[in-house]
Each structure stands twice: as C-alpha cells, then as structure tokens.
Design a protein around this motif. Structure first.
Motif, PDB file in Angstrom:
ATOM      1  N   THR A 100       0.833  -1.198   0.000  1.00 61.15           N
ATOM      2  CA  THR A 100       0.000   0.000   0.000  1.00 61.15           C
ATOM      3  C   THR A 100       0.867   1.247   0.000  1.00 61.15           C
ATOM      4  OG1 THR A 100      -1.704  -1.189   1.205  1.00 61.15           O
ATOM      5  CG2 THR A 100      -1.842   1.201   1.240  1.00 61.15           C
ATOM      6  N   SER A 101       1.941   1.221   0.772  1.00 63.39           N
ATOM      7  CA  SER A 101       2.834   2.379   0.828  1.00 63.39           C
ATOM      8  C   SER A 101       3.446   2.658  -0.540  1.00 63.39           C
ATOM      9  CB  SER A 101       3.941   2.144   1.848  1.00 63.39           C
ATOM     10  OG  SER A 101       3.391   1.996   3.133  1.00 63.39           O
ATOM     11  N   VAL A 102       3.867   1.614  -1.250  1.00 62.75           N
ATOM     12  CA  VAL A 102       4.454   1.794  -2.575  1.00 62.75           C
ATOM     13  C   VAL A 102       3.414   2.355  -3.540  1.00 62.75           C
ATOM     14  CG1 VAL A 102       5.406   0.554  -4.562  1.00 62.75           C
ATOM     15  CG2 VAL A 102       6.221   0.024  -2.262  1.00 62.75           C
ATOM     16  N   ILE A 103       2.200   1.836  -3.474  1.00 64.41           N
ATOM     17  CA  ILE A 103       1.125   2.333  -4.335  1.00 64.41           C
ATOM     18  C   ILE A 103       0.840   3.794  -4.028  1.00 64.41           C
ATOM     19  CG2 ILE A 103      -1.358   2.127  -4.815  1.00 64.41           C
ATOM     20  CD1 ILE A 103      -1.001  -0.924  -4.386  1.00 64.41           C
ATOM     21  N   GLU A 104       0.795   4.134  -2.737  1.00 64.90           N
ATOM     22  CA  GLU A 104       0.547   5.528  -2.358  1.00 64.90           C
ATOM     23  C   GLU A 104       1.673   6.434  -2.842  1.00 64.90           C
ATOM     24  OE1 GLU A 104       0.002   5.488   1.853  1.00 64.90           O
ATOM     25  OE2 GLU A 104      -2.024   4.679   1.720  1.00 64.90           O
ATOM     26  N   ILE A 105       2.923   5.961  -2.710  1.00 68.88           N
ATOM     27  CA  ILE A 105       4.070   6.760  -3.157  1.00 68.88           C
ATOM     28  C   ILE A 105       4.003   6.973  -4.657  1.00 68.88           C
ATOM     29  CG2 ILE A 105       6.575   6.706  -3.474  1.00 68.88           C
ATOM     30  CD1 ILE A 105       6.721   5.386  -0.681  1.00 68.88           C
ATOM     31  N   ASN A 106       3.694   5.945  -5.419  1.00 64.72           N
ATOM     32  CA  ASN A 106       3.582   6.097  -6.877  1.00 64.72           C
ATOM     33  C   ASN A 106       2.479   7.076  -7.243  1.00 64.72           C
ATOM     34  OD1 ASN A 106       5.689   4.363  -7.437  1.00 64.72           O
ATOM     35  ND2 ASN A 106       4.385   2.576  -7.683  1.00 64.72           N
ATOM     36  N   ALA A 107       1.370   7.005  -6.531  1.00 61.04           N
ATOM     37  CA  ALA A 107       0.270   7.942  -6.796  1.00 61.04           C
ATOM     38  C   ALA A 107       0.702   9.373  -6.492  1.00 61.04           C
ATOM     39  CB  ALA A 107      -0.959   7.567  -5.963  1.00 61.04           C
ATOM     40  N   GLN A 108       1.482   9.552  -5.409  1.00 59.39           N
ATOM     41  CA  GLN A 108       1.968  10.886  -5.061  1.00 59.39           C
ATOM     42  C   GLN A 108       2.933  11.406  -6.112  1.00 59.39           C
ATOM     43  OE1 GLN A 108       3.574  10.442  -1.125  1.00 59.39           O
ATOM     44  NE2 GLN A 108       1.562  10.469  -0.146  1.00 59.39           N
ATOM     45  N   GLU A 109       3.846  10.492  -6.644  1.00 61.81           N
ATOM     46  CA  GLU A 109       4.770  10.926  -7.699  1.00 61.81           C
ATOM     47  C   GLU A 109       4.016  11.372  -8.935  1.00 61.81           C
ATOM     48  OE1 GLU A 109       7.299   7.536  -8.128  1.00 61.81           O
ATOM     49  OE2 GLU A 109       8.511   8.048  -6.401  1.00 61.81           O
ATOM     50  N   ILE A 110       2.921  10.639  -9.313  1.00 58.39           N
ATOM     51  CA  ILE A 110       2.121  10.995 -10.484  1.00 58.39           C
ATOM     52  C   ILE A 110       1.410  12.318 -10.242  1.00 58.39           C
ATOM     53  CG2 ILE A 110       0.076  10.323 -11.799  1.00 58.39           C
ATOM     54  CD1 ILE A 110       1.014   7.387 -11.416  1.00 58.39           C
ATOM     55  N   GLU A 111       0.858  12.487  -9.019  1.00 58.78           N
ATOM     56  CA  GLU A 111       0.166  13.725  -8.680  1.00 58.78           C
ATOM     57  C   GLU A 111       1.127  14.912  -8.743  1.00 58.78           C
ATOM     58  OE1 GLU A 111      -2.158  15.538  -4.829  1.00 58.78           O
ATOM     59  OE2 GLU A 111      -2.247  13.388  -5.180  1.00 58.78           O
ATOM     60  N   GLU A 171       3.810  15.135 -10.584  1.00 58.56           N
ATOM     61  CA  GLU A 171       4.136  15.376 -11.992  1.00 58.56           C
ATOM     62  C   GLU A 171       3.020  16.159 -12.675  1.00 58.56           C
ATOM     63  OE1 GLU A 171       5.054  12.742 -15.964  1.00 58.56           O
ATOM     64  OE2 GLU A 171       5.601  11.925 -14.012  1.00 58.56           O
ATOM     65  N   ASN A 172       1.773  15.778 -12.408  1.00 57.10           N
ATOM     66  CA  ASN A 172       0.632  16.513 -12.975  1.00 57.10           C
ATOM     67  C   ASN A 172       0.613  17.950 -12.489  1.00 57.10           C
ATOM     68  OD1 ASN A 172      -0.194  14.236 -14.337  1.00 57.10           O
ATOM     69  ND2 ASN A 172      -1.727  13.666 -12.826  1.00 57.10           N
ATOM     70  N   GLU A 173       0.899  18.137 -11.205  1.00 53.59           N
ATOM     71  CA  GLU A 173       0.928  19.490 -10.653  1.00 53.59           C
ATOM     72  C   GLU A 173       2.055  20.302 -11.281  1.00 53.59           C
ATOM     73  OE1 GLU A 173       1.312  21.621  -6.308  1.00 53.59           O
ATOM     74  OE2 GLU A 173       0.585  19.564  -6.413  1.00 53.59           O
ATOM     75  N   SER A 174       3.187  19.654 -11.525  1.00 52.86           N
ATOM     76  CA  SER A 174       4.324  20.337 -12.157  1.00 52.86           C
ATOM     77  C   SER A 174       3.967  20.792 -13.569  1.00 52.86           C
ATOM     78  CB  SER A 174       5.533  19.404 -12.195  1.00 52.86           C
ATOM     79  OG  SER A 174       6.578  19.983 -12.905  1.00 52.86           O
ATOM     80  N   VAL A 175       3.320  19.917 -14.342  1.00 51.96           N
ATOM     81  CA  VAL A 175       2.894  20.279 -15.694  1.00 51.96           C
ATOM     82  C   VAL A 175       1.903  21.442 -15.633  1.00 51.96           C
ATOM     83  CG1 VAL A 175       1.572  19.467 -17.697  1.00 51.96           C
ATOM     84  CG2 VAL A 175       3.332  18.020 -16.697  1.00 51.96           C
ATOM     85  N   TYR A 176       0.967  21.372 -14.691  1.00 48.61           N
ATOM     86  CA  TYR A 176      -0.023  22.439 -14.534  1.00 48.61           C
ATOM     87  C   TYR A 176       0.663  23.770 -14.208  1.00 48.61           C
ATOM     88  CZ  TYR A 176      -3.671  25.257 -12.358  1.00 48.61           C
ATOM     89  OH  TYR A 176      -4.520  26.279 -12.018  1.00 48.61           O
TER      90      TYR A 176
END
Length: 163
Positions: free
Chosen positions: A80-91, A93-98
């Motif tokens: 779960t921690s790895v999944i949460e970390i990956n979701a945070q990295e994607i979030e 990245e999206n925020e950076s593009v925005y």
C-alpha cells in the motif's frame, strides 16, 4: 416460519447476555470448523469473553497462523505504501505540468500587457536587436509611416515590422 431480525445492541440483562454469548460463540466456532474443512482454509479464531476467558479454534498451530497473518498484513502495508508513493509521484508530476503551463500563460500575458515603464524598455531591447528602425523611438508614443502607425498603449502592444 423464519426468524425475525433482532436489533444489534448490547443486551442489558446479564443472564440473557451470557446465554446469547454461549450460543453465538458455539455457532462461531462451528462455522470456523466448517470453513476449514469444506474450503481447506487455514483458520484461527480467538474469542475473549467479557469475564476474560479465552476461547480459540485453529485447524493448524494457532501461533503459526498468527505469525503468517502478521507477515501478510505487514507485506500488504508495504505494498500500500508503494502504491501511495507512486500515486503521489504521479500527482506531483501533474501538478508540475499544470504549474509550468500557468507560468507560460502568465509570461504570455505579461508580454502582451506590459506595464508602463516596461513598454519602452521592451521597445529599446527590440530596437537594439535591429527589429525596428532607429528613428522609431524618437517620435514618442507613436511611430508614423505613410500608411502604418504603431501605438504604444497600456492594454496591448501591436508590433508592425516595416521593411
């Protein structure tokens, strides 16, 4: 005839509560046994009464089953921690593009709507790079040509390159 539904709440009468506990405990132990036999599942059941008495069922060694449970639950927590970390990295990245898009948009707006002291500075920079004829800056806020005119206003700048 079927049984009616009962309201799930604490039974206040101690005698009735003890009788219900014994019946339900026995039913729960029986279901655990049936589950282990019918489905070949590893089952461990631990029940503590309100008086602190221990009742347990296990079709294997109960300590082994508990250790297996601890290992499985810690592994799933790490997953779960790895999944949460990956979701945070994607979030992120999206925020950076925005944010990069917003910055580019603001820069475009600033270039289109320069404030009063920056207008002339921008024109001087462009003139120094030979984008405009040198006499263009001498006429004040407008440059006249027989058929074209460049006005420098606060809302926008329209640049005409005359050759």
């Amino acid at each position: 005839m079927g049984r009616g539904k009962i309201e799930i709440k604490r039974i206040e009468n101690t005698t009735n509560r003890q009788v219900t506990f014994c019946k339900r405990r026995n039913g729960l132990l029986k279901k655990a046994y049936e589950l282990s036999v019918l489905c070949d599942a590893e089952v461990a059941l631990i029940v503590f009464s309100s008086r602190g008495r221990l009742y347990e069922y296990s079709n294997n060694n109960i300590k082994t089953t508990i250790e297996r449970y601890k290992k499985a639950s810690s592994d799933s927590a790490n997953t779960t921690s790895v999944i949460e970390i990956n979701a945070q990295e994607i979030e992120m990245e999206n925020e950076s593009v925005y944010l990069r898009t917003k910055i580019a948009e603001i820069e475009r707006m600033e270039q289109a709507n320069m404030v009063p002291g920056q207008e002339m500075n921008a024109i001087h920079v462009l003139a120094s790079r030979n984008f405009f004829p040198p006499n263009m800056l001498e006429g004040g806020n407008s440059y006249s040509h027989p058929d074209k005119k460049l006005h420098l206003g606060y809302e926008s700048i329209i640049l005409c390159i005359l050759v």
